[in-house]
Enzyme design. Structure first.
Site, PDB file in Angstrom:
ATOM      1  N   ARG A  96      -3.609 -38.490  13.060  1.00  0.00           N
ATOM      2  CA  ARG A  96      -4.214 -39.277  11.997  1.00  0.00           C
ATOM      3  C   ARG A  96      -4.958 -40.508  12.516  1.00  0.00           C
ATOM      4  NH1 ARG A  96       0.967 -39.740   8.143  1.00  0.00           N
ATOM      5  NH2 ARG A  96       1.870 -40.066  10.226  1.00  0.00           N
TER       6      ARG A  96
ATOM      7  N   ASP B 157       0.596 -36.670  16.384  1.00  0.00           N
ATOM      8  CA  ASP B 157       0.085 -37.300  15.172  1.00  0.00           C
ATOM      9  C   ASP B 157      -1.406 -37.514  15.373  1.00  0.00           C
ATOM     10  OD1 ASP B 157      -0.586 -38.885  12.972  1.00  0.00           O
ATOM     11  OD2 ASP B 157       1.321 -39.962  12.996  1.00  0.00           O
TER      12      ASP B 157
END
Length: 214
Positions: free
Chosen positions: A137, A135
């Site tokens: 982000r 991930d």
């Protein structure tokens, strides 16, 4: 917001009537920004007006071309977007539409990861097999957008504890994390179960465990 984080400013606001395939409509203001940390064209979708003394409802929604636009059943992004717009419009708040396709790895890499998922890897292992973050982000720009909108306290519409943790670290007060609905299909149940097991998403694992695997 931490002093070291540069402030963003509102660039423009424009009214956009929204209409979804099921006929649901909502009036929204779309807000663009100057000075976002990652330089991407994120957009705030302002919906409804919170009652005086109430906390706005906010969702950080990562862009998903396959789910949001084409209605892919391999994820739950499209139904989450539709649900979030209605819930936020009813209560008053903001949906931040963040240009973070594939948990930040981009569209082409996401589709490459899909191919590995078809061979048996889960969504996180597929990213890792491509040499990419599980991930990628970062929600710094989201915190900048909220601050530019005058929102320092909120309830977060999300199943993902990392979103709340990052916002808090960036100086945003998250009072409550409000789970979204469960939008399981035969094509996405393995994906949803992986989110629960690998990143502690707030989803009923027991129900998902009993669902048919595609």
């Amino acid at each position: 917001m931490p002093d070291s984080l540069a402030a963003a400013t509102q660039r423009a606001r424009v009214r956009v009537p929204l209409r979804f395939p099921d006929g649901y409509t909502a009036d929204a203001e779309l807000v663009t920004f100057h000075g976002l940390a990652d330089g991407l064209e994120h957009v705030a979708v302002v919906l409804g007006t919170p009652e005086p003394g109430t906390t706005p409802l906010v969702r950080l929604h990562s862009e998903c071309l396959t789910g949001d636009v084409f209605g892919s059943a391999r994820c739950d992004c499209g139904p989450q977007l539709r649900e979030a717009v209605e819930r936020i419009a009813r209560r008053g708040g903001v949906l931040l539409y963040l240009r973070q396709e594939g948990r930040g790895i981009g569209l082409y890499n996401k589709l490459d990861a899909y191919a590995l998922q078809d061979e048996g890897l889960d969504t996180y292992a597929a990213n890792a097999a491509l040499g990419l973050p599980e991930d990628a982000r970062d929600y710094t720009a989201a915190a900048q957008m909220l601050t530019a909108l005058g929102i320092g306290e909120l309830d977060l519409l999300s199943n993902n504890p990392d979103k709340a943790d990052q916002l808090r670290d960036l100086g945003i007060t998250v009072h409550d994390r409000v789970p979204t609905g469960v939008f399981a299909t035969p094509a996405n149940v393995r994906y949803l179960r992986a989110k629960v097991i690998r990143t502690q998403h707030t989803l009923p694992l027991g129900e998902l465990a009993g669902a048919h695997l595609a």
